[in-house]
Design a protein around this motif. Structure first.
Motif, short mmCIF file in Angstrom:
data_model
loop_
_atom_site.label_atom_id
_atom_site.label_comp_id
_atom_site.label_asym_id
_atom_site.label_seq_id
_atom_site.Cartn_x
_atom_site.Cartn_y
_atom_site.Cartn_z
N LYS A 99 0.82 -1.21 0.00
CA LYS A 99 0.00 0.00 0.00
C LYS A 99 0.86 1.26 0.00
O LYS A 99 0.54 2.23 -0.68
CB LYS A 99 -0.92 -0.01 1.22
N THR A 100 1.96 1.25 0.75
CA THR A 100 2.82 2.43 0.83
C THR A 100 3.82 2.50 -0.32
O THR A 100 4.52 3.50 -0.45
CB THR A 100 3.61 2.43 2.16
N SER A 108 -4.69 -4.06 -2.14
CA SER A 108 -3.69 -3.35 -1.35
C SER A 108 -2.76 -2.49 -2.20
O SER A 108 -2.01 -1.68 -1.66
CB SER A 108 -2.84 -4.34 -0.55
N MET A 109 -2.78 -2.70 -3.50
CA MET A 109 -1.89 -1.93 -4.37
C MET A 109 -2.33 -0.48 -4.41
O MET A 109 -3.53 -0.18 -4.37
CB MET A 109 -1.90 -2.53 -5.79
N PRO A 110 -1.37 0.45 -4.48
CA PRO A 110 -1.72 1.89 -4.53
C PRO A 110 -2.65 2.18 -5.71
O PRO A 110 -2.43 1.70 -6.82
CB PRO A 110 -0.36 2.58 -4.73
N GLY A 111 -3.69 2.95 -5.45
CA GLY A 111 -4.64 3.32 -6.50
C GLY A 111 -5.68 2.27 -6.78
O GLY A 111 -6.53 2.44 -7.65
N ALA A 163 0.61 -4.90 -15.50
CA ALA A 163 -0.35 -3.92 -14.98
C ALA A 163 0.26 -3.06 -13.87
O ALA A 163 -0.10 -1.90 -13.71
CB ALA A 163 -1.60 -4.62 -14.46
N PHE A 164 1.19 -3.64 -13.11
CA PHE A 164 1.75 -2.92 -11.96
C PHE A 164 3.20 -2.50 -12.14
O PHE A 164 3.90 -2.20 -11.18
CB PHE A 164 1.61 -3.75 -10.69
#
Length: 103
Positions: A33-34, A63-66, A101-102
């Motif tokens: 997340k961070t 939990s991934m950002p965005g 994607a990430f």
């Protein structure tokens, strides 16, 4: 079928292991997340660590950002990933699509 009967000592050890597993999973999700941990690094860790490999894909994606639960669910549907899939159970194409994607 009844669960096995455990002594008090065995029960305490099992509870301690379960609590440690929950702490470890929560820590990994917080690092994601961070932004302190990338998805690629998570996949590498999952190869060696059963606790991380046992994380549900949906909770990791959320939990991934965005991302949140809704985006995670949509992404899984688009990639054909089952709701109950865990990180270690991802197929090669699914892993590649998520990495793309990430990244």
């Amino acid at each position: 079928m009844q669960p096995p009967r455990l002594s008090d000592e065995q029960r305490e050890r099992a509870l301690a292991r379960a609590a440690e597993a929950r702490r470890s999973r929560a820590e990994v999700k917080e690092l994601l997340k961070t932004g302190s941990l990338t998805f690629a690094e998570l996949l590498e860790r999952a190869e060696l660590d059963d606790l991380i490999g046992g994380l549900k894909v949906e909770s990791v994606l959320a939990s991934m950002p965005g991302n949140g639960k809704v985006k995670a669910k949509r992404m899984m549907e688009a990639l054909g990933i089952a709701d109950n899939r865990r990180i270690r159970g991802l197929g090669g194409k699914q892993r590649a699509a998520l990495l793309e994607a990430f990244s």
